[in-house]
Write a protein that holds these residues in place. Structure first.
Motif, PDB file in Angstrom:
ATOM      1  N   ASN A  62      49.409  91.553  91.897  1.00  0.00           N
ATOM      2  CA  ASN A  62      49.714  92.731  91.078  1.00  0.00           C
ATOM      3  C   ASN A  62      48.609  93.184  90.112  1.00  0.00           C
ATOM      4  N   GLY A 106      46.114  94.671  91.033  1.00  0.00           N
ATOM      5  CA  GLY A 106      45.604  95.907  91.611  1.00  0.00           C
ATOM      6  C   GLY A 106      44.458  95.683  92.597  1.00  0.00           C
ATOM      7  N   LYS A 107      44.495  94.527  93.256  1.00  0.00           N
ATOM      8  CA  LYS A 107      43.436  94.192  94.218  1.00  0.00           C
ATOM      9  C   LYS A 107      43.343  95.219  95.338  1.00  0.00           C
ATOM     10  N   SER A 108      44.492  95.501  95.935  1.00  0.00           N
ATOM     11  CA  SER A 108      44.501  96.468  97.037  1.00  0.00           C
ATOM     12  C   SER A 108      44.085  97.849  96.535  1.00  0.00           C
ATOM     13  N   SER A 109      44.542  98.198  95.342  1.00  0.00           N
ATOM     14  CA  SER A 109      44.185  99.499  94.768  1.00  0.00           C
ATOM     15  C   SER A 109      42.681  99.602  94.522  1.00  0.00           C
ATOM     16  N   ALA A 117      41.314 101.584  89.025  1.00  0.00           N
ATOM     17  CA  ALA A 117      41.516 102.084  90.388  1.00  0.00           C
ATOM     18  C   ALA A 117      42.243 103.418  90.325  1.00  0.00           C
ATOM     19  N   ASP A 156      42.430 101.715  82.077  1.00  0.00           N
ATOM     20  CA  ASP A 156      43.105 102.919  81.552  1.00  0.00           C
ATOM     21  C   ASP A 156      44.305 102.574  80.668  1.00  0.00           C
TER      22      ASP A 156
HETATM   23  N1  LIG Z   1      47.531 101.926  85.314  1.00  0.00           N
HETATM   24  C1  LIG Z   1      46.987 101.393  86.395  1.00  0.00           C
HETATM   25  N2  LIG Z   1      47.764 100.856  87.366  1.00  0.00           N
HETATM   26  C2  LIG Z   1      47.163 100.319  88.451  1.00  0.00           C
HETATM   27  C3  LIG Z   1      45.749 100.315  88.600  1.00  0.00           C
HETATM   28  N3  LIG Z   1      45.464  99.692  89.778  1.00  0.00           N
HETATM   29  C4  LIG Z   1      46.638  99.331  90.328  1.00  0.00           C
HETATM   30  N4  LIG Z   1      47.671  99.708  89.550  1.00  0.00           N
HETATM   31  C5  LIG Z   1      49.113  99.497  89.842  1.00  0.00           C
HETATM   32  O1  LIG Z   1      49.382  98.099  89.864  1.00  0.00           O
HETATM   33  C6  LIG Z   1      50.364  97.776  90.872  1.00  0.00           C
HETATM   34  C7  LIG Z   1      49.861  96.708  91.820  1.00  0.00           C
HETATM   35  O2  LIG Z   1      48.804  97.236  92.596  1.00  0.00           O
HETATM   36  P1  LIG Z   1      48.322  96.541  93.970  1.00  0.00           P
HETATM   37  O3  LIG Z   1      47.046  97.205  94.350  1.00  0.00           O
HETATM   38  O4  LIG Z   1      49.411  96.528  94.959  1.00  0.00           O
HETATM   39  O5  LIG Z   1      48.045  95.044  93.432  1.00  0.00           O
HETATM   40  P2  LIG Z   1      47.688  93.699  94.247  1.00  0.00           P
HETATM   41  O6  LIG Z   1      48.965  92.945  94.371  1.00  0.00           O
HETATM   42  O7  LIG Z   1      46.737  92.982  93.342  1.00  0.00           O
HETATM   43  O8  LIG Z   1      47.079  94.073  95.540  1.00  0.00           O
HETATM   44  C8  LIG Z   1      50.701  99.101  91.566  1.00  0.00           C
HETATM   45  O9  LIG Z   1      51.892  99.595  91.004  1.00  0.00           O
HETATM   46  C9  LIG Z   1      49.510  99.993  91.223  1.00  0.00           C
HETATM   47  O10 LIG Z   1      49.851 101.358  91.180  1.00  0.00           O
HETATM   48  C10 LIG Z   1      44.941 100.911  87.562  1.00  0.00           C
HETATM   49  O11 LIG Z   1      43.713 100.949  87.583  1.00  0.00           O
HETATM   50  N5  LIG Z   1      45.623 101.425  86.502  1.00  0.00           N
END
Ligand SMILES: Nc1nc2c(ncn2[C@@H]2O[C@H](COP(=O)(O)OP(=O)(O)O)[C@@H](O)[C@H]2O)c(=O)[nH]1
Ligand SMILES: [Mg+2]
Length: 189
Positions: free
Chosen positions: A33, A35-38, A174, A146
């Protein structure tokens, strides 16, 4: 460097010939969570190349993406995962540990992603210390910058930089596309 093309190659769960090849590999790791994928999607400027958390089916695999037909980005499952059942958590942790610390694959670089607002957690520091034994080139991405208030920005960044001392820290969003250029330059540096 510009990212001209990015494609999903495959999801793997163990040993795979792809990791023995000559193409440089850049590994992305971080708590679930953060935001790795993001971050990967923002880098390649695609909305859904790396699937975000609404697709849990692929989060237990090691996802490999080919960039510019020249190098790989490797998206590891996240650690931490408070909401994941114990059994699954153990399985994922085992896979991460094997891949990073026991597989003897050669990575060009590891990008450790943390949550800028939360700051470095115990899990993050444990990962850092493990990585420091195995790879020289570690870059920290402080994602979700942010969410950090302007008035707290300097203090928070200093706290993060102190925790990761010698390693480069990139403030990143991201969502707002902050730091994309800097991280792109860092990838094959
Ligand atoms: N505010 C904010 N939210 C983010 C950012 N990057 C990711 N998120 C949110 O964080 C959550 C997890 O993102 P995801 O990419 O699935 O995380 P992962 O589990 O690490 O791959 C999602 O709801 C995204 O929209 C960012 O730069 N800013
Ligand atoms: Mg993910």
């Amino acid at each position: 460097m510009n990212i001209r093309s990015a494609t999903f190659v495959k999801g793997v769960i163990g040993t795979d010939d792809i990791f023995d090849g000559v193409r440089p590999q850049i590994v992305f790791i971080g708590r679930s969570n953060v935001g790795k994928s993001s971050v990967i999607n923002s880098l390649v400027n695609q909305k859904n190349l790396a699937r975000t958390s609404s697709f849990p089916g692929r989060t237990q695999e090691i996802n490999v993406f080919l960039i510019n037909k020249a190098f790989y980005l490797i998206d590891l499952p996240g650690y931490g995962f408070a909401k994941v059942p114990e059994k699954v958590r153990e399985k994922i942790q085992k896979m991460i540990n094997w891949f990073l610390f026991n597989s003897e694959y050669n990575f060009k670089k590891v990008i450790l992603i943390i949550d800028a607002k939360i700051g470095p957690t115990e899990d993050d520091m444990e990962m850092l210390y493990g990585l420091e034994k195995e790879v020289k080139d570690i870059v920290i991405v402080a994602n979700k910058i942010d969410k950090v208030k302007v008035t707290e920005y300097d203090k928070q960044m200093e706290k993060i930089k102190n925790a990761f001392n010698i390693h480069k820290v990139i403030p990143y969003s991201a969502e707002k596309k902050i730091g994309v250029g800097e991280l792109t330059e860092e990838l094959l540096n």
